[in-house]
Motif scaffolding. Sequence first.
Motif, PDB file in Angstrom:
ATOM      1  N   ASP A 102      -2.677   7.311  10.492  1.00 57.24           N
ATOM      2  CA  ASP A 102      -3.529   6.694  11.000  1.00 57.24           C
ATOM      3  C   ASP A 102      -3.098   4.991  11.418  1.00 57.24           C
ATOM      4  O   ASP A 102      -3.257   4.221  10.383  1.00 57.24           O
ATOM      5  N   SER A 128      -1.016  11.404   1.354  1.00 59.50           N
ATOM      6  CA  SER A 128      -2.213  12.130   1.036  1.00 59.50           C
ATOM      7  C   SER A 128      -2.256  13.569   1.438  1.00 59.50           C
ATOM      8  O   SER A 128      -1.391  13.637   2.480  1.00 59.50           O
ATOM      9  N   LYS A 144      -1.531   6.658   0.626  1.00 59.99           N
ATOM     10  CA  LYS A 144      -2.871   7.325   0.193  1.00 59.99           C
ATOM     11  C   LYS A 144      -3.974   6.169   0.494  1.00 59.99           C
ATOM     12  O   LYS A 144      -5.220   6.593   0.570  1.00 59.99           O
ATOM     13  N   ASP A 145      -3.698   4.994   0.783  1.00 60.82           N
ATOM     14  CA  ASP A 145      -4.610   3.948   0.936  1.00 60.82           C
ATOM     15  C   ASP A 145      -5.164   4.235   2.378  1.00 60.82           C
ATOM     16  O   ASP A 145      -4.505   4.337   3.372  1.00 60.82           O
ATOM     17  N   ALA A 146      -6.331   4.150   2.353  1.00 60.20           N
ATOM     18  CA  ALA A 146      -7.411   4.541   3.459  1.00 60.20           C
ATOM     19  C   ALA A 146      -6.864   6.027   4.218  1.00 60.20           C
ATOM     20  O   ALA A 146      -6.978   6.342   5.244  1.00 60.20           O
ATOM     21  N   GLY A 147      -6.054   6.869   3.319  1.00 61.69           N
ATOM     22  CA  GLY A 147      -5.591   8.004   3.722  1.00 61.69           C
ATOM     23  C   GLY A 147      -4.884   8.087   5.075  1.00 61.69           C
ATOM     24  O   GLY A 147      -4.741   8.836   5.915  1.00 61.69           O
ATOM     25  N   ASP A 153      -3.490  -7.267  12.239  1.00 60.59           N
ATOM     26  CA  ASP A 153      -4.508  -8.147  12.931  1.00 60.59           C
ATOM     27  C   ASP A 153      -4.855  -9.272  11.942  1.00 60.59           C
ATOM     28  O   ASP A 153      -5.129 -10.515  12.481  1.00 60.59           O
ATOM     29  N   LYS A 157      -4.998  -3.026  11.596  1.00 62.60           N
ATOM     30  CA  LYS A 157      -6.107  -3.859  11.121  1.00 62.60           C
ATOM     31  C   LYS A 157      -5.388  -4.871  10.132  1.00 62.60           C
ATOM     32  O   LYS A 157      -5.872  -6.098   9.913  1.00 62.60           O
ATOM     33  N   LEU A 158      -4.579  -4.463   9.403  1.00 62.46           N
ATOM     34  CA  LEU A 158      -3.844  -5.468   8.427  1.00 62.46           C
ATOM     35  C   LEU A 158      -3.002  -6.381   9.185  1.00 62.46           C
ATOM     36  O   LEU A 158      -2.832  -7.473   8.917  1.00 62.46           O
ATOM     37  N   SER A 211      -6.972  16.861   2.614  1.00 57.57           N
ATOM     38  CA  SER A 211      -8.139  16.620   2.116  1.00 57.57           C
ATOM     39  C   SER A 211      -8.500  15.088   1.460  1.00 57.57           C
ATOM     40  O   SER A 211      -9.483  14.988   1.058  1.00 57.57           O
ATOM     41  N   LEU A 212      -7.183  14.593   1.587  1.00 56.97           N
ATOM     42  CA  LEU A 212      -7.379  13.036   1.157  1.00 56.97           C
ATOM     43  C   LEU A 212      -7.525  12.948  -0.445  1.00 56.97           C
ATOM     44  O   LEU A 212      -7.951  11.831  -0.954  1.00 56.97           O
ATOM     45  N   GLY A 213      -7.751  13.924  -1.258  1.00 64.57           N
ATOM     46  CA  GLY A 213      -7.967  14.034  -2.819  1.00 64.57           C
ATOM     47  C   GLY A 213      -6.841  13.404  -3.390  1.00 64.57           C
ATOM     48  O   GLY A 213      -6.023  12.863  -3.125  1.00 64.57           O
ATOM     49  N   ILE A 225       0.941  -1.173   0.045  1.00 65.61           N
ATOM     50  CA  ILE A 225       0.173  -0.111  -0.196  1.00 65.61           C
ATOM     51  C   ILE A 225       1.060   1.418  -0.232  1.00 65.61           C
ATOM     52  O   ILE A 225       2.050   1.063  -0.076  1.00 65.61           O
ATOM     53  N   SER A 226       0.313   2.299  -0.243  1.00 66.54           N
ATOM     54  CA  SER A 226       1.003   3.725  -0.063  1.00 66.54           C
ATOM     55  C   SER A 226       0.290   4.585   1.076  1.00 66.54           C
ATOM     56  O   SER A 226      -0.815   4.194   1.335  1.00 66.54           O
ATOM     57  N   VAL A 236      -5.193   1.832  10.476  1.00 68.55           N
ATOM     58  CA  VAL A 236      -5.081   1.105   9.131  1.00 68.55           C
ATOM     59  C   VAL A 236      -4.273  -0.090   9.331  1.00 68.55           C
ATOM     60  O   VAL A 236      -4.424  -1.182   8.892  1.00 68.55           O
TER      61      VAL A 236
END
Lengths: 285, 285, 285, 285, 285, 285
Positions: D150, D171, D125-128, D159, D156-157, D174-176, D122-123, D153
């Motif tokens: 965060d 990101s 940006k994933d799930a911001g 886990d 959870k991976l 604004s997560l855009g 992932i980067s 995130v």
Amino acid sequence: MQKKIEVANTLLDAFPFIKEFRNQTVVIKYGGAAQTQPHLKEQFAKDIVLLYLVGLKPVIVHGGGKRINEYLEKLNIKTQFKDGQRVTTKENMEVVEMVLSGLINKEITSLLNSHGAKAIGISGKDAGFLKAIPKDDGAFGYTGNITSVDSQVLQKLLDEKFIPVIAPIASGESLGHVGYNINADLAASKISVALNAKKVVFLTDTAGVLDKEKNLISTLYKRDIDSLIEDETISGGMIPKVMACLEAINGEVQKAHIIDGRVEHSILLELFTSDGIGTVIRKMD
Amino acid sequence: MQKKIEVANTLLDAFPFIKEFRNQTVVIKYGGAAQTQPHLKEQFAKDIVLLYLVGLKPVIVHGGGKRINEYLEKLNIKTQFKDGQRVTTKENMEVVEMVLSGLINKEITSLLNSHGAKAIGISGKDAGFLKAIPKDDGAFGYTGNITSVDSQVLQKLLDEKFIPVIAPIASGESLGHVGYNINADLAASKISVALNAKKVVFLTDTAGVLDKEKNLISTLYKRDIDSLIEDETISGGMIPKVMACLEAINGEVQKAHIIDGRVEHSILLELFTSDGIGTVIRKMD
Amino acid sequence: MQKKIEVANTLLDAFPFIKEFRNQTVVIKYGGAAQTQPHLKEQFAKDIVLLYLVGLKPVIVHGGGKRINEYLEKLNIKTQFKDGQRVTTKENMEVVEMVLSGLINKEITSLLNSHGAKAIGISGKDAGFLKAIPKDDGAFGYTGNITSVDSQVLQKLLDEKFIPVIAPIASGESLGHVGYNINADLAASKISVALNAKKVVFLTDTAGVLDKEKNLISTLYKRDIDSLIEDETISGGMIPKVMACLEAINGEVQKAHIIDGRVEHSILLELFTSDGIGTVIRKMD
Amino acid sequence: MQKKIEVANTLLDAFPFIKEFRNQTVVIKYGGAAQTQPHLKEQFAKDIVLLYLVGLKPVIVHGGGKRINEYLEKLNIKTQFKDGQRVTTKENMEVVEMVLSGLINKEITSLLNSHGAKAIGISGKDAGFLKAIPKDDGAFGYTGNITSVDSQVLQKLLDEKFIPVIAPIASGESLGHVGYNINADLAASKISVALNAKKVVFLTDTAGVLDKEKNLISTLYKRDIDSLIEDETISGGMIPKVMACLEAINGEVQKAHIIDGRVEHSILLELFTSDGIGTVIRKMD
Amino acid sequence: MQKKIEVANTLLDAFPFIKEFRNQTVVIKYGGAAQTQPHLKEQFAKDIVLLYLVGLKPVIVHGGGKRINEYLEKLNIKTQFKDGQRVTTKENMEVVEMVLSGLINKEITSLLNSHGAKAIGISGKDAGFLKAIPKDDGAFGYTGNITSVDSQVLQKLLDEKFIPVIAPIASGESLGHVGYNINADLAASKISVALNAKKVVFLTDTAGVLDKEKNLISTLYKRDIDSLIEDETISGGMIPKVMACLEAINGEVQKAHIIDGRVEHSILLELFTSDGIGTVIRKMD
Amino acid sequence: MQKKIEVANTLLDAFPFIKEFRNQTVVIKYGGAAQTQPHLKEQFAKDIVLLYLVGLKPVIVHGGGKRINEYLEKLNIKTQFKDGQRVTTKENMEVVEMVLSGLINKEITSLLNSHGAKAIGISGKDAGFLKAIPKDDGAFGYTGNITSVDSQVLQKLLDEKFIPVIAPIASGESLGHVGYNINADLAASKISVALNAKKVVFLTDTAGVLDKEKNLISTLYKRDIDSLIEDETISGGMIPKVMACLEAINGEVQKAHIIDGRVEHSILLELFTSDGIGTVIRKMD
């Protein structure tokens, strides 16, 4: 001290029963004198809460014929019986539901709570868990026959450690406002089957099933019921009770009990002493 | 029928106690006559399994002095006592451990299992849950004082619905082969504190704590203990018992009971009747 | 640095084995030199705790013949052997149980705990998890044959991350005080089958199963065992070992290993190197 | 056989480390020769999967400067560096993201999977999960500084037993669509702090931090860093590495390691041998 | 106020659909104009996040042909098509993967996150969840056919409340560095079958399947597809779309939808209005 | 098609509200026209079930004054009002309970179930979850003031995905047969506080709180209430409504809404459109 030792022995005698019934569901049809005489009511409540505390899961189904009649009379509403079953007009039905769900159900619930239970009073309309259709194509008005029991609803209440107290009212198939008046004995049987209960117990105002000599039959096997009805040993009001028992044991409930609600602590005595006090009806010999 | 009603009433009298003790841990020091006389042993086992079935979590700690002495004698191993405590030589210790963990512990475990429990017999060496150091800098050899109790180990066994039966042997701090002989009363107290138990109960061969007139003191408050020892009301072998009780209630165990193990079903009577049969020691008045 | 790289390579060589055995149960029969020589004991303990840390679930079953004999002798109690099996008199049995459950079992448990495990020492009497009947209708006294293994009891201990250390004593069918002396090899086999173990490993004082030329047979297939016994390649004390292995693989344990407990770290070498050090017995070719 | 025993001893030497790191999170900055030379790549992957199998939770953060430059050149896109950091134009950023997230990230992920892991690339940006703002008010274009991680995130991976492989792209707040190019060393530090990791390990192309005589400093305490920078013992490209380490240990990561990725199995050697192979930086002495 | 009531009615009209799709997985092939025109992109993202909020579990599979071609051109890399499928050379494949996994995948992921989702962008190489072999024995180079989908990987991401966004790249059977270029429509079908999805929806640049008179066919039954292809009602680029739908419904996905991605909020309209806007393909009539 | 797009836009406008209220508890006081007019009843039920489906947890509290009066009249039972509150005699109370718990409660429950909910109708007597004492030392007979709310009971029903429908009857402190008649508005407030609800909504037969010019006050801040009552902007029957709102927001419920139950779908409009349709009362400006 001798008395104290007897106390201990009594507790220990209950031991195998506590072990056997642990985590088992027992459906109890509550009615008759046990529901109307104050001291019997108190004793009933104590019995149920004791069952609950030692690990059983009691489910109460109640009737309420007399109180319904009182209110119908007060309200000048006529009611008619056919073959011992009320022909429930729409006007009757509102009173039936009001008295069963609003008065009697909450009275029993409060009684149990005041002895330390967490009882929740519902009718078959709640979460639509009892569905019915009119009995005999409507010949008895809003008197209904149960077509399905959603045992999940009761199971969730049991899982949350509540004691369900059930008024025998069912929804129609469409779950709308219409309600059906259900015979409480048959409701108890149907519910015991749906819950895969260990036992169903009917509190009555008789000692149990009696033989020709008016002695109590302690154990009645399924195979013998037909001939006892034929020779009128079982007759009158006992026939529908026995039929309700049959419905339960045909549905794989292990034992159905008819006991004398006029006897103090009859439930405790039936469940927790080796010879019980009433009649147990079962499949196998 | 009258007798049956008494049965029901007895069951109902136990009711508030069952409610109070539900899911509570009770540590029981098992010893004396109750551990040696066959019919008392059976009754003890029945009592414990009944407690277990109605929702308590019993934890048993046992002693075993007499059997140890028998074996020491058979093996011609000398043993010495100082201030009433064994000076446990290395040679003694092997026999102590063998008799406590191998004979007595498994005998009690089997006894409970034969009455329907799932008992597991362990010593403080198992999972190293009791750690000790030599008492009085080694003046008593391998007799030790507990320095820590890993309550997690017992909690896991309780969570899995086992009844732990504990031989009072502890590991050394390094958890190796060395074991320490622990006074069973003190082990029971320490364990009751670590488990945050509701009660600790000491089964003895006396009626309880007696006053000057040799009448039983039903309730003994913490604040009165010092003066009773000073004026020798409490004396001799009762002093260490009372000290073990104090240790427990100082550690926030609510009540410590000294009861007569020679009385049949003494545990049941103490826990499930309103006035009990022995002495309860508590903090608050 | 070259040496360090070898270190890394060794760790990586163990890699596929760690992957394969992760979360698998392995039952180990612990006995012989590995149980008596101090440095082998330490190495055994380290091996077991390493297995535990990399994700296996070890279960230990131990014997203890020599120590039992020592104590029988010290106590002047006679014992008799028939076909290599002890005829366990009641007097013998008390000593057998005391030494196995009280001495040896706790010694092994302490050994494992001192290396960082949470080991719990039990016998088959605990929670009544091993039940037995007298061997050959009582011809061997209290020497018994296992009739059932309650694997739930062991499973619960494994779920709580304990290493069970098992003394080969069983309850009678009624779970009472009576105990039976069980052959440790057969106990290990029965337990490995009940736990659906990946492997059962027998630590012995021989290199493994040898062929006519006294060379080690690395892999022995089930189909070849009969003829090897017939031509006496497998003979003497090796026969019951091989029979115990057969019992396990017939019960769907994948592999049974006979390894040399006199070799340092033999368990680790057998499980974590590609060609092992002993004999593996398996069903399929 | 002697060789086999060495094998066992090596495994056992790793034992205390396995015990210490069990269930601990370790963040590894992967870069340099270890990321480009085929045999070092294979060894890196084996090391990571071994860590994973013995119970650690590895998290990989990678860079990718060289491959980015190759593609910028092929596409005739100019890029400019200021103080050793890329001034990331919008045109640059698309290539940076494409090469990091699309090529290098998936290459590492595949590498780990082919050795038995379940790696997910992932980067930020994933799930911001990584948010950033422009570095120095935009003086470096789309090169950013992390403002928040965060950790939920990643947790959870972890886990779900995945190994996260992270491309250092963040990101905007604004997560855009906008992404920021993040220094991989700093990303690793920030992530190790957010995950409350036990360790962060930087794979480099040097032996570690060297003293004036060019000898490796095995342990470097926080309090000594300032003076070593002042007297230029730590200088050049080592300064930002040491600063990234400081960031981690100031954020309560216990130890930060700078190790030589050119050495085979350097991660395993650093973590699983007592003196390691590189420099460990820590707070306390 | 009238307008407000219409608002309420619209919400209530969506009611039965929300009820029906609650907790159901829906796989959406995202491509065409909806993926390239800014306002359609925003509306797509809003639609997906709304689905997510009212309880559906959306899974996005995207293509990316045009952007790949752009980069191949910029890099002067030739590419060749055979029967409408790219012959993916090794040189091509690096660009395909870089653009799909690095650019487009993260762009979509960011888009969803900026509207309040937690989207995670992965390719079939992550955790090796898509495996493929070369199409037609390698006639199309690294263009592959999916041989297995590890739905557990996606299920874990869904369980953690992530929206998976999938680039249609697969691993080879050995999970190594090699990747295969997969047709996005077929990837969506295979994934919908593996997830036991309720629906698969294909966003296209046509209104749906048209009949001879160019009117939309709202519902197309499986049994009619063959004859419509034979008489060329379904032809050209619509054939592979319909084949992908067939693959899904043959794998027990209930409905496959071909809808017009050029229409604003086409997904919401297709799923949450009674007659939808495109063609639904299903098994049963 | 234009109409369809509007449909999508309406759904999307509800989006931020769905997001905000997800998993939040909202207590709704149901009464007035919305409870008596058939088409408003249907719309109320649809609204509640929609709230439920998009993730809110609705809790319904109802009144029932008119139906009670009807029955009191039919039964020729006198009733008296003091300061707008019924003086509930014992005779009154039986009818109050019967009509509230038996008729109205089950009617609402059935209504919700017929639209797809699983509603369970209870009163505060069930599990004794509402306890009360007589209002003003008994000046109003069995009209009571709530002294405690056992929110655990409601929470368990919500956890099992039931919609609780609550008749405003409370138990006495001793949980026995006695019941208290509770003002439904105050019951709703107390329950919203106990459940830590996001909102409490009062359905009335007025547009909301009006200013001097009879224009709706959209937002009313706590600090302004006193002066508006003083200058009689808020007067008459609106005062107790506003007091009930104050009780809720003082108990940390974020917003209390007074809305017009005569407007179709008023709940949906208030909760899911940006300017709502009634008055919202809140603490902070």
